[in-house]
Design a protein around this motif. Structure first.
Motif, PDB file in Angstrom:
ATOM      1  N   ALA A 118     -51.240  43.807  60.589  1.00  0.00           N
ATOM      2  CA  ALA A 118     -49.791  43.708  60.749  1.00  0.00           C
ATOM      3  C   ALA A 118     -49.114  43.408  59.414  1.00  0.00           C
ATOM      4  O   ALA A 118     -48.027  43.931  59.128  1.00  0.00           O
ATOM      5  N   TYR A 119     -49.758  42.589  58.598  1.00  0.00           N
ATOM      6  CA  TYR A 119     -49.171  42.277  57.289  1.00  0.00           C
ATOM      7  C   TYR A 119     -49.093  43.529  56.420  1.00  0.00           C
ATOM      8  O   TYR A 119     -48.084  43.755  55.736  1.00  0.00           O
ATOM      9  N   LEU A 120     -50.139  44.344  56.436  1.00  0.00           N
ATOM     10  CA  LEU A 120     -50.104  45.571  55.660  1.00  0.00           C
ATOM     11  C   LEU A 120     -48.958  46.478  56.093  1.00  0.00           C
ATOM     12  O   LEU A 120     -48.378  47.202  55.290  1.00  0.00           O
ATOM     13  N   GLN A 121     -48.627  46.443  57.372  1.00  0.00           N
ATOM     14  CA  GLN A 121     -47.561  47.292  57.896  1.00  0.00           C
ATOM     15  C   GLN A 121     -46.179  46.688  57.682  1.00  0.00           C
ATOM     16  O   GLN A 121     -45.203  47.416  57.492  1.00  0.00           O
ATOM     17  N   LEU A 122     -46.076  45.369  57.746  1.00  0.00           N
ATOM     18  CA  LEU A 122     -44.773  44.711  57.767  1.00  0.00           C
ATOM     19  C   LEU A 122     -44.406  44.019  56.454  1.00  0.00           C
ATOM     20  O   LEU A 122     -43.235  43.787  56.188  1.00  0.00           O
ATOM     21  N   ALA A 182     -54.412  50.009  49.952  1.00  0.00           N
ATOM     22  CA  ALA A 182     -55.515  50.522  50.766  1.00  0.00           C
ATOM     23  C   ALA A 182     -55.684  52.020  50.567  1.00  0.00           C
ATOM     24  O   ALA A 182     -56.798  52.532  50.443  1.00  0.00           O
ATOM     25  N   PHE A 183     -54.573  52.732  50.512  1.00  0.00           N
ATOM     26  CA  PHE A 183     -54.639  54.173  50.342  1.00  0.00           C
ATOM     27  C   PHE A 183     -55.033  54.541  48.915  1.00  0.00           C
ATOM     28  O   PHE A 183     -55.725  55.515  48.680  1.00  0.00           O
ATOM     29  N   GLU A 184     -54.580  53.747  47.949  1.00  0.00           N
ATOM     30  CA  GLU A 184     -55.002  53.966  46.569  1.00  0.00           C
ATOM     31  C   GLU A 184     -56.520  53.865  46.464  1.00  0.00           C
ATOM     32  O   GLU A 184     -57.166  54.681  45.823  1.00  0.00           O
ATOM     33  N   GLN A 244     -55.251  58.182  61.489  1.00  0.00           N
ATOM     34  CA  GLN A 244     -55.819  58.266  60.147  1.00  0.00           C
ATOM     35  C   GLN A 244     -55.331  57.094  59.289  1.00  0.00           C
ATOM     36  O   GLN A 244     -56.122  56.462  58.577  1.00  0.00           O
ATOM     37  N   ARG A 245     -54.039  56.794  59.354  1.00  0.00           N
ATOM     38  CA  ARG A 245     -53.506  55.646  58.608  1.00  0.00           C
ATOM     39  C   ARG A 245     -54.161  54.356  59.073  1.00  0.00           C
ATOM     40  O   ARG A 245     -54.522  53.499  58.266  1.00  0.00           O
ATOM     41  N   ASP A 246     -54.300  54.209  60.377  1.00  0.00           N
ATOM     42  CA  ASP A 246     -54.926  53.000  60.917  1.00  0.00           C
ATOM     43  C   ASP A 246     -56.328  52.818  60.349  1.00  0.00           C
ATOM     44  O   ASP A 246     -56.704  51.734  59.901  1.00  0.00           O
ATOM     45  N   ALA A 247     -57.106  53.885  60.387  1.00  0.00           N
ATOM     46  CA  ALA A 247     -58.504  53.798  59.942  1.00  0.00           C
ATOM     47  C   ALA A 247     -58.588  53.448  58.466  1.00  0.00           C
ATOM     48  O   ALA A 247     -59.424  52.631  58.058  1.00  0.00           O
ATOM     49  N   GLY A 298     -57.827  48.484  53.365  1.00  0.00           N
ATOM     50  CA  GLY A 298     -56.905  47.369  53.230  1.00  0.00           C
ATOM     51  C   GLY A 298     -57.534  46.061  53.664  1.00  0.00           C
ATOM     52  O   GLY A 298     -57.401  45.030  53.000  1.00  0.00           O
ATOM     53  N   LEU A 299     -58.244  46.093  54.795  1.00  0.00           N
ATOM     54  CA  LEU A 299     -58.903  44.897  55.307  1.00  0.00           C
ATOM     55  C   LEU A 299     -60.342  44.796  54.818  1.00  0.00           C
ATOM     56  O   LEU A 299     -60.987  43.775  55.005  1.00  0.00           O
ATOM     57  N   ARG A 300     -60.835  45.872  54.219  1.00  0.00           N
ATOM     58  CA  ARG A 300     -62.194  45.903  53.653  1.00  0.00           C
ATOM     59  C   ARG A 300     -63.260  45.576  54.709  1.00  0.00           C
ATOM     60  O   ARG A 300     -64.147  44.757  54.481  1.00  0.00           O
ATOM     61  N   ILE A 301     -63.105  46.188  55.865  1.00  0.00           N
ATOM     62  CA  ILE A 301     -64.116  46.016  56.901  1.00  0.00           C
ATOM     63  C   ILE A 301     -64.891  47.316  57.045  1.00  0.00           C
ATOM     64  O   ILE A 301     -64.442  48.372  56.607  1.00  0.00           O
ATOM     65  N   SER A 302     -66.059  47.240  57.633  1.00  0.00           N
ATOM     66  CA  SER A 302     -66.922  48.411  57.761  1.00  0.00           C
ATOM     67  C   SER A 302     -66.344  49.388  58.788  1.00  0.00           C
ATOM     68  O   SER A 302     -65.528  49.005  59.642  1.00  0.00           O
TER      69      SER A 302
END
Length: 215
Positions: free
Chosen positions: A51-55, A118-120, A151-154, A160-164
């Motif tokens: 949510a932080y990445l989005q907001l 995250a996209f970078e 796609q953005r979510d993934a 962005g969250l650096r999870i697997s």
């Protein structure tokens, strides 16, 4: 839809039902209460970061996530019978984020990520020799906004969250192969939009191996 339809059977993923008053938690059996709070503890950190990445602010993210868990709590007893509980919860979270984005900026037609790091990272890893395209910030934002929502979510979850990919799949309520497919699609889409070459050899984590194998 009427009560007793597909959503009531637990097989569909949609918005919370507003036609029935939720059972107060005080009337839940102990197992249901334990399962809800376990889900809350497990998912809230990732939900907050997403949510932080989005907001773009802690306060807005907390409001959106709190609203999502309020809705999830109201639907929890029904959700326990769903085949795709995590996918349903993810849908609720996304709706709450969109609602908060609309409150913050009612004139914006389509939500865009507030943090492009995250996209970078995704594009840099997929196309290291083309990283100079990121200097054109306006052009890059435009490309990101044209990615499909999943796609953005993934990409946000993965980079962005650096999870697997497996952890991202669990949060989104899909299987890992689906997340890897979303990542591969996002990399190629960004590459095309930014006029870069989509070299399959550069994709991280074998994100599109399933599609490559089937081509």
């Amino acid at each position: 839809m009427s009560d007793g339809g597909p959503e009531e059977s637990g097989g569909a993923v949609g918005l919370p039902s507003r036609r029935r008053r939720p059972t107060p938690m005080s009337q839940w059996d102990p197992a249901a209460r334990v399962s809800y709070w376990a889900f809350h503890a497990n998912r809230r950190p990732a939900y907050m970061r997403f949510a932080y990445l989005q907001l773009g602010s802690d306060a807005a993210a907390e409001e959106a996530v709190d609203a999502a868990f309020d809705s999830i709590m109201g639907e929890w007893l029904r959700m326990l019978h769903m085949d795709r509980l995590d996918a349903y919860a993810w849908t609720v979270l996304k709706q709450c984020i969109v609602g908060r984005q609309h409150l913050l900026n009612p004139w914006r037609r389509r939500p865009e990520p507030m943090d492009i790091s995250a996209f970078e990272a995704a594009l840099k890893e997929a196309h290291a020799d083309q990283y100079e395209v990121l200097t054109d910030t306006i052009r890059f934002y435009s490309a990101v906004s044209r990615l499909a929502e999943r796609q953005r979510d993934a990409v946000l979850l993965r980079y962005g969250l650096r999870i697997s990919p497996g952890e991202a799949a669990s949060v989104m309520g899909v299987d890992e192969a689906t997340v890897r497919s979303y990542l591969g699609q996002a990399h190629r889409r960004l590459a095309r939009l930014l006029d870069t070459s989509a070299d399959p050899a550069g994709r991280p984590d074998g994100a599109d191996s399933a599609e490559s194998a089937g081509s």
